[in-house]
Structure formats: structure tokens, C-alpha cells
Design a protein around this motif. Sequence first.
Motif, PDB file in Angstrom:
ATOM      1  N   TRP A   1      -7.999 -16.719 -22.012  1.00 49.94           N
ATOM      2  CA  TRP A   1      -8.198 -16.515 -23.445  1.00 49.94           C
ATOM      3  C   TRP A   1      -9.221 -17.544 -23.919  1.00 49.94           C
ATOM      4  O   TRP A   1      -8.891 -18.551 -24.529  1.00 49.94           O
ATOM      5  CB  TRP A   1      -6.876 -16.664 -24.190  1.00 49.94           C
ATOM      6  CG  TRP A   1      -5.857 -15.600 -23.835  1.00 49.94           C
ATOM      7  CD1 TRP A   1      -6.055 -14.515 -23.037  1.00 49.94           C
ATOM      8  CD2 TRP A   1      -4.501 -15.546 -24.286  1.00 49.94           C
ATOM      9  NE1 TRP A   1      -4.903 -13.767 -22.948  1.00 49.94           N
ATOM     10  CE2 TRP A   1      -3.931 -14.375 -23.704  1.00 49.94           C
ATOM     11  CE3 TRP A   1      -3.722 -16.340 -25.112  1.00 49.94           C
ATOM     12  CZ2 TRP A   1      -2.608 -14.007 -23.928  1.00 49.94           C
ATOM     13  CZ3 TRP A   1      -2.392 -15.966 -25.321  1.00 49.94           C
ATOM     14  CH2 TRP A   1      -1.854 -14.815 -24.747  1.00 49.94           C
ATOM     15  N   TYR A   2     -10.462 -17.272 -23.599  1.00 53.04           N
ATOM     16  CA  TYR A   2     -11.502 -18.283 -23.757  1.00 53.04           C
ATOM     17  C   TYR A   2     -11.815 -18.606 -25.217  1.00 53.04           C
ATOM     18  O   TYR A   2     -12.114 -19.756 -25.543  1.00 53.04           O
ATOM     19  CB  TYR A   2     -12.771 -17.841 -23.027  1.00 53.04           C
ATOM     20  CG  TYR A   2     -12.572 -17.749 -21.532  1.00 53.04           C
ATOM     21  CD1 TYR A   2     -12.356 -18.889 -20.766  1.00 53.04           C
ATOM     22  CD2 TYR A   2     -12.560 -16.511 -20.884  1.00 53.04           C
ATOM     23  CE1 TYR A   2     -12.155 -18.817 -19.392  1.00 53.04           C
ATOM     24  CE2 TYR A   2     -12.359 -16.416 -19.516  1.00 53.04           C
ATOM     25  CZ  TYR A   2     -12.153 -17.580 -18.774  1.00 53.04           C
ATOM     26  OH  TYR A   2     -11.951 -17.497 -17.423  1.00 53.04           O
ATOM     27  N   THR A   3     -11.743 -17.632 -26.099  1.00 57.44           N
ATOM     28  CA  THR A   3     -12.006 -17.903 -27.512  1.00 57.44           C
ATOM     29  C   THR A   3     -10.938 -18.817 -28.097  1.00 57.44           C
ATOM     30  O   THR A   3     -11.247 -19.781 -28.814  1.00 57.44           O
ATOM     31  CB  THR A   3     -12.072 -16.588 -28.309  1.00 57.44           C
ATOM     32  OG1 THR A   3     -13.120 -15.764 -27.786  1.00 57.44           O
ATOM     33  CG2 THR A   3     -12.357 -16.879 -29.780  1.00 57.44           C
ATOM     34  N   ALA A   4      -9.673 -18.523 -27.784  1.00 54.95           N
ATOM     35  CA  ALA A   4      -8.588 -19.376 -28.268  1.00 54.95           C
ATOM     36  C   ALA A   4      -8.700 -20.782 -27.679  1.00 54.95           C
ATOM     37  O   ALA A   4      -8.458 -21.785 -28.368  1.00 54.95           O
ATOM     38  CB  ALA A   4      -7.239 -18.757 -27.899  1.00 54.95           C
ATOM     39  N   ALA A   5      -9.077 -20.862 -26.398  1.00 53.41           N
ATOM     40  CA  ALA A   5      -9.254 -22.168 -25.768  1.00 53.41           C
ATOM     41  C   ALA A   5     -10.373 -22.945 -26.446  1.00 53.41           C
ATOM     42  O   ALA A   5     -10.264 -24.163 -26.657  1.00 53.41           O
ATOM     43  CB  ALA A   5      -9.553 -21.993 -24.282  1.00 53.41           C
ATOM     44  N   LEU A   6     -11.435 -22.255 -26.804  1.00 50.55           N
ATOM     45  CA  LEU A   6     -12.560 -22.915 -27.482  1.00 50.55           C
ATOM     46  C   LEU A   6     -12.129 -23.470 -28.833  1.00 50.55           C
ATOM     47  O   LEU A   6     -12.547 -24.574 -29.218  1.00 50.55           O
ATOM     48  CB  LEU A   6     -13.714 -21.922 -27.658  1.00 50.55           C
ATOM     49  CG  LEU A   6     -14.966 -22.447 -28.364  1.00 50.55           C
ATOM     50  CD1 LEU A   6     -15.518 -23.677 -27.666  1.00 50.55           C
ATOM     51  CD2 LEU A   6     -16.021 -21.350 -28.446  1.00 50.55           C
TER      52      LEU A   6
ATOM     53  N   MET B   1      -4.736 -30.063 -25.367  1.00 55.80           N
ATOM     54  CA  MET B   1      -4.083 -29.708 -24.105  1.00 55.80           C
ATOM     55  C   MET B   1      -3.606 -28.254 -24.083  1.00 55.80           C
ATOM     56  O   MET B   1      -3.377 -27.692 -23.019  1.00 55.80           O
ATOM     57  CB  MET B   1      -2.908 -30.646 -23.843  1.00 55.80           C
ATOM     58  CG  MET B   1      -3.335 -32.086 -23.555  1.00 55.80           C
ATOM     59  SD  MET B   1      -4.432 -32.242 -22.131  1.00 55.80           S
ATOM     60  CE  MET B   1      -3.301 -31.881 -20.801  1.00 55.80           C
ATOM     61  N   LEU B   2      -3.472 -27.649 -25.262  1.00 51.08           N
ATOM     62  CA  LEU B   2      -3.139 -26.224 -25.312  1.00 51.08           C
ATOM     63  C   LEU B   2      -4.242 -25.378 -24.683  1.00 51.08           C
ATOM     64  O   LEU B   2      -4.002 -24.237 -24.278  1.00 51.08           O
ATOM     65  CB  LEU B   2      -2.918 -25.779 -26.761  1.00 51.08           C
ATOM     66  CG  LEU B   2      -1.686 -26.343 -27.474  1.00 51.08           C
ATOM     67  CD1 LEU B   2      -1.665 -25.894 -28.924  1.00 51.08           C
ATOM     68  CD2 LEU B   2      -0.406 -25.915 -26.758  1.00 51.08           C
ATOM     69  N   ALA B   3      -5.447 -25.945 -24.597  1.00 50.59           N
ATOM     70  CA  ALA B   3      -6.553 -25.209 -23.990  1.00 50.59           C
ATOM     71  C   ALA B   3      -6.296 -24.912 -22.515  1.00 50.59           C
ATOM     72  O   ALA B   3      -6.800 -23.920 -21.985  1.00 50.59           O
ATOM     73  CB  ALA B   3      -7.857 -25.996 -24.140  1.00 50.59           C
TER      74      ALA B   3
ATOM     75  N   LEU C   1      -6.866 -21.326 -21.068  1.00 58.97           N
ATOM     76  CA  LEU C   1      -7.890 -21.059 -20.059  1.00 58.97           C
ATOM     77  C   LEU C   1      -7.275 -20.355 -18.854  1.00 58.97           C
ATOM     78  O   LEU C   1      -7.881 -19.449 -18.267  1.00 58.97           O
ATOM     79  CB  LEU C   1      -8.552 -22.365 -19.629  1.00 58.97           C
ATOM     80  CG  LEU C   1      -9.464 -23.028 -20.671  1.00 58.97           C
ATOM     81  CD1 LEU C   1      -9.857 -24.421 -20.224  1.00 58.97           C
ATOM     82  CD2 LEU C   1     -10.711 -22.179 -20.923  1.00 58.97           C
ATOM     83  N   TRP C   2      -6.091 -20.787 -18.467  1.00 59.98           N
ATOM     84  CA  TRP C   2      -5.389 -20.164 -17.338  1.00 59.98           C
ATOM     85  C   TRP C   2      -5.227 -18.660 -17.581  1.00 59.98           C
ATOM     86  O   TRP C   2      -5.404 -17.846 -16.672  1.00 59.98           O
ATOM     87  CB  TRP C   2      -4.043 -20.845 -17.169  1.00 59.98           C
ATOM     88  CG  TRP C   2      -3.312 -20.502 -15.908  1.00 59.98           C
ATOM     89  CD1 TRP C   2      -3.726 -19.633 -14.921  1.00 59.98           C
ATOM     90  CD2 TRP C   2      -2.047 -21.015 -15.487  1.00 59.98           C
ATOM     91  NE1 TRP C   2      -2.792 -19.581 -13.909  1.00 59.98           N
ATOM     92  CE2 TRP C   2      -1.753 -20.423 -14.223  1.00 59.98           C
ATOM     93  CE3 TRP C   2      -1.150 -21.922 -16.040  1.00 59.98           C
ATOM     94  CZ2 TRP C   2      -0.582 -20.711 -13.534  1.00 59.98           C
ATOM     95  CZ3 TRP C   2       0.008 -22.214 -15.330  1.00 59.98           C
ATOM     96  CH2 TRP C   2       0.282 -21.609 -14.102  1.00 59.98           C
TER      97      TRP C   2
ATOM     98  N   ILE D   1      -9.655 -29.922 -19.117  1.00 60.23           N
ATOM     99  CA  ILE D   1     -10.461 -28.720 -19.357  1.00 60.23           C
ATOM    100  C   ILE D   1     -11.029 -28.199 -18.044  1.00 60.23           C
ATOM    101  O   ILE D   1     -11.017 -26.989 -17.777  1.00 60.23           O
ATOM    102  CB  ILE D   1     -11.582 -29.017 -20.367  1.00 60.23           C
ATOM    103  CG1 ILE D   1     -10.987 -29.405 -21.722  1.00 60.23           C
ATOM    104  CG2 ILE D   1     -12.502 -27.797 -20.517  1.00 60.23           C
ATOM    105  CD1 ILE D   1     -10.023 -28.401 -22.311  1.00 60.23           C
ATOM    106  N   ALA D   2     -11.530 -29.101 -17.209  1.00 60.99           N
ATOM    107  CA  ALA D   2     -12.011 -28.680 -15.890  1.00 60.99           C
ATOM    108  C   ALA D   2     -10.890 -28.035 -15.087  1.00 60.99           C
ATOM    109  O   ALA D   2     -11.087 -27.002 -14.427  1.00 60.99           O
ATOM    110  CB  ALA D   2     -12.593 -29.876 -15.144  1.00 60.99           C
ATOM    111  N   PHE D   3      -9.700 -28.625 -15.152  1.00 58.61           N
ATOM    112  CA  PHE D   3      -8.539 -28.075 -14.449  1.00 58.61           C
ATOM    113  C   PHE D   3      -8.180 -26.694 -14.988  1.00 58.61           C
ATOM    114  O   PHE D   3      -7.797 -25.801 -14.229  1.00 58.61           O
ATOM    115  CB  PHE D   3      -7.360 -29.025 -14.574  1.00 58.61           C
ATOM    116  CG  PHE D   3      -6.118 -28.574 -13.853  1.00 58.61           C
ATOM    117  CD1 PHE D   3      -6.120 -28.420 -12.480  1.00 58.61           C
ATOM    118  CD2 PHE D   3      -4.956 -28.297 -14.545  1.00 58.61           C
ATOM    119  CE1 PHE D   3      -4.976 -28.004 -11.801  1.00 58.61           C
ATOM    120  CE2 PHE D   3      -3.809 -27.881 -13.891  1.00 58.61           C
ATOM    121  CZ  PHE D   3      -3.820 -27.736 -12.511  1.00 58.61           C
TER     122      PHE D   3
END
Length: 203
Positions: A50-55, A40-42, A46-47, A96-98
Motif C-alpha cells: 500500500w505504497y500511497t498510504a506508506a508515503l 513505523m506504520l509504513a 509497504l509489506w 523503510i528499507a526493510f
Amino acid sequence: MLDTRLIPLIRPPLNRLAQTLNRRGIRADQVTVVGFIIGMLAVPLLWMEWYTAALIAIALNRLGDGLDGAVARIQGLSDAGGFLDIVLDFIFYNAIAFGFLLANPEQNALWAGLLMFSFAGTGTTFLAFAIMANKHQLDSPNYPQKSLYYMGGLTEGTETIIAFVLFCLFPQHFPWLAGIFALMCWITTSARIRAGYTTLRGL
């Protein structure tokens, strides 16, 4: 579609790690909850784009999703654990979609909404048939060690992980990547409706 091929490859290392956790007194449900929290931290990541961290958060969540099952097979499968696992999984998928919607509402809102709509189709067909399969004591030949009947399809866990990875690696292309994956989800949903109805009608 790919789960039956991937699971035999990842199960040995997961089992070894699960044995270590079991020796330390860590329960399967604890792994499920910690993995969910990390996943859920993703959403805020994502907001903030920070796409690498989200991945990384997504990957750790999926590791936890496989690991909790391995621990449960050592400690004993439970209905409560299976319920917790599947509910948190579906919340995570939609989260993740959200997260991509929050990252770029102007570009992603429609496609994130379509993706969540598509997850409603795959999720409801999966869970509805699992209820009926349990009622009629049907066994899942491909996933005999699961606590629920796992109805396969074009989009299963492996395909979803691949889609999330692609979303994070190529966020500028999220609309058409999400559109393609949503179409695949509806193919899965349609096939499950047909197969489920035919199977239950035959009973």
C-alpha cells in the motif's frame, strides 16, 4: 546538501505550528515519539504494498521530525531530546528499507540490504564525528541550533526524503533507485571520513 536551502523555507510555518503545540502543553519529546510511531506504520503498509498510504506515513514522520525541533527551540533544547530524535531517525530510515524488502523479497532484498548497509556508513560517520566535535567543543556553522554537530554531505535529510518518495511512487524501480541512493550515501560516507579525520588530526 539541500538541507541548508530547505530549512529556511520550512522553518516559519513549523515555528507557527510549534507555538500552537507549546501553548497546549505538548512537549518536543512527545512529538518525536508520536512521529516515530506513525513512521513505523509504513513498514506493514509497504509489506502489503500500500505504497500511497506508506508515503503518507513517511511524510507525517518527517513533518514530526521537523516539528519536534521547532518545539524544542521554544521549550529549550535538551541532550535527552536530541539523543531520542537522532536514534529514532536512524531506526526509521532502516525500517523503510526493510519495508521494501518485505514488499518484494525476490526483487528488493539485495538492494534493501545494500541500502541499510549504506545507512550504517552515513550514520556512524555522522554520530562518531558528533561525539568528537562535542569533546573538542566544535560548533556547526550551518546548524547552530541543533543539539548535535551536524556533518553535512551529499545525502542529508532532504535527499533521504526525496529518495523515499521516489521509492513509494515508483516501487517497481526500487532496485536501481536504491542502488543510486546507496552510491550517493557512500560518497557522503567517504567525504565525511576524510573531512572528519583531517579536522580531528588538525586538532
